[in-house]
Design a protein around this motif. Structure first.
Motif, mmCIF file in Angstrom:
data_model
loop_
_atom_site.group_PDB
_atom_site.id
_atom_site.type_symbol
_atom_site.label_atom_id
_atom_site.label_comp_id
_atom_site.label_asym_id
_atom_site.label_seq_id
_atom_site.Cartn_x
_atom_site.Cartn_y
_atom_site.Cartn_z
ATOM 1 N N TYR A 46 0.762 -1.139 -0.081
ATOM 2 C CA TYR A 46 -0.168 -0.158 0.079
ATOM 3 C C TYR A 46 0.894 1.232 -0.103
ATOM 4 O O TYR A 46 0.330 2.178 0.171
ATOM 5 N N THR A 47 2.074 0.917 -0.090
ATOM 6 C CA THR A 47 3.121 2.307 0.043
ATOM 7 C C THR A 47 3.198 2.965 -1.316
ATOM 8 O O THR A 47 3.776 4.045 -1.430
ATOM 9 N N VAL A 86 -10.846 -10.125 15.360
ATOM 10 C CA VAL A 86 -9.480 -10.108 15.509
ATOM 11 C C VAL A 86 -8.702 -9.715 14.078
ATOM 12 O O VAL A 86 -8.995 -10.408 13.292
ATOM 13 N N PHE A 87 -8.120 -8.724 14.116
ATOM 14 C CA PHE A 87 -7.215 -8.355 12.843
ATOM 15 C C PHE A 87 -5.898 -8.396 12.874
ATOM 16 O O PHE A 87 -5.162 -8.526 14.058
ATOM 17 N N ILE A 88 -5.184 -8.855 11.866
ATOM 18 C CA ILE A 88 -3.984 -9.049 11.647
ATOM 19 C C ILE A 88 -3.057 -8.189 10.863
ATOM 20 O O ILE A 88 -3.451 -7.766 9.763
ATOM 21 N N GLU A 89 -2.019 -7.824 11.517
ATOM 22 C CA GLU A 89 -1.123 -6.873 10.593
ATOM 23 C C GLU A 89 -0.414 -7.622 9.379
ATOM 24 O O GLU A 89 0.267 -8.530 9.551
ATOM 25 N N PRO A 90 -0.652 -7.010 8.326
ATOM 26 C CA PRO A 90 -0.034 -7.737 7.005
ATOM 27 C C PRO A 90 1.410 -7.933 7.042
ATOM 28 O O PRO A 90 2.091 -6.985 7.673
ATOM 29 N N ALA A 95 3.873 -5.080 6.473
ATOM 30 C CA ALA A 95 3.861 -4.040 7.161
ATOM 31 C C ALA A 95 4.480 -3.981 8.512
ATOM 32 O O ALA A 95 4.654 -3.069 9.305
ATOM 33 N N ARG A 96 4.952 -5.309 8.695
ATOM 34 C CA ARG A 96 5.735 -5.500 10.077
ATOM 35 C C ARG A 96 6.891 -5.119 10.016
ATOM 36 O O ARG A 96 8.097 -5.746 9.378
ATOM 37 N N PRO A 127 -3.103 4.711 10.162
ATOM 38 C CA PRO A 127 -2.748 5.328 8.812
ATOM 39 C C PRO A 127 -1.649 4.463 8.020
ATOM 40 O O PRO A 127 -0.606 4.232 8.498
ATOM 41 N N GLY A 128 -2.080 4.197 6.636
ATOM 42 C CA GLY A 128 -1.079 3.591 5.857
ATOM 43 C C GLY A 128 -0.989 1.902 5.894
ATOM 44 O O GLY A 128 -0.748 1.394 5.009
ATOM 45 N N VAL A 129 -1.813 1.633 6.930
ATOM 46 C CA VAL A 129 -1.662 -0.166 7.487
ATOM 47 C C VAL A 129 -3.106 -0.290 7.568
ATOM 48 O O VAL A 129 -3.609 -0.407 8.717
#
Lengths: 211, 211
Positions: free
Chosen positions: A4-5, A202-206, A209-210, A147-149
């Motif tokens: 997404y960047t 529950v949501f997971i950070e892609p 993005a980590r 924002p952004g993630v």
């Protein structure tokens, strides 16, 4: 594909101009969708309307993106998820939801006031249960994102307290806690007299993005 | 309002005639929705298309139902949920799903092969998680229902194994067990390489249908 960047280099003026061109078109198609479901005109009138619709489609298809809209980004980093099925300002099937973050722009909460008409029906006069699930997935996900993630849904549970009438509705969500790459959120949809549907997820950070 | 036993007295020939008039219109509006999201034509072409769309809407609104489509019934008792947000043949925002009961027409299972394009996007190139939840709610509900009584969702839990690509997809569901007025079902969505999203839910028989 999910990075997404990526920035498409559009200025704020570009974005405003594009919105001014395409948002009224989307609004007109939303009206047409509603009219298509509710109309009782005769076959000859339907045929005349269909001919105009097919002509409009041919005009619009003279130049078009492959497959889907995707997400474009302005030079300021703001995302433009204009094809999105829930919030897309260029997607006539989206209500669309306008989501407020806050209070005071802080992360962790999201809310929206919106209207669901004939296109969102399940039981007669009422919102399709799956539509409520769709909206809650998005609003809880927005509360859980930063924002952004945009965090992706891992698991969502939706509980139906009673039928949700078509009309003006409210949705809100908030983060309850985080655990590593997992963010937990709860939320609900309400009509004028109270909560009709509630959800927890529950949501997971892609992975990308980590950092 | 939720008494599904009301019969509108339409003969099978009436139903076929209405379908022949309105289903092609719905198909044209679905094409227009896709074109509206993907178009890159300039402002003057958008304006010309919008004028045709607004004209078509005015024609269709010359005679229309109040608020929403509801459900009509044929004289043979078959329901016509043509405005439904998931299966409605008169709802351009529905994919629409064509659901098979079976095998051999028996109760307790449901499946569908369907296509999701630009209108159903969330993450770029992929199905919005909320759309998957919406579809699973309906397919599980159909598996859990019996002729004349569409059971209502009590609670549904949706687990996302991985992102679902836009394109051709399959959904199926089956009853696992029943407990009084509660019917439990499980199901999933799959792409060409396997399951992407799975769900389990409990459905409740409406009070009016308990005899």
């Amino acid at each position: 594909m999910l990075d997404y960047t990526h920035v498409d280099g559009l200025t704020a003026a570009d974005v405003a101009r594009l919105r001014a061109v395409y948002e009224p078109l989307t609004g007109s198609v939303r009206e047409l969708i509603d009219a298509t479901i509710r109309t009782e005109v005769d076959a000859d009138v339907v045929a005349a309307a269909k001919a105009e619709i097919d002509s409009a489609t041919a005009r619009l298809r003279a130049a078009q993106k492959d497959l889907s809209f995707g997400i474009q980004f302005g030079a300021d980093g703001d995302s433009m998820p204009w094809g999105n099925a829930v919030i897309g300002v260029r997607n006539p099937t989206a209500p669309p939801l306008v989501i407020r973050k806050g209070p005071h722009g802080q992360e962790g909460t999201a809310s929206s006031d919106f209207y669901l008409g004939a296109a969102f029906e399940g039981p007669p006069g009422h919102v399709h249960g799956g539509v409520s699930a769709k909206i809650l997935d998005h609003v809880l996900g927005d509360a859980a994102s930063k924002p952004g993630v945009h965090r992706l849904t891992g698991t969502i549970t939706v509980r139906y307290r009673r039928l949700t009438p078509l009309g003006r509705l409210h949705a809100e969500a908030r983060i309850t806690h985080t655990d590593g790459f997992k963010t937990y959120a709860v939320g609900h949809i309400a009509d004028g007299t109270g909560v009709t549907v509630e959800a927890e997820a529950v949501f997971i950070e892609p992975k990308w993005a980590r950092s």
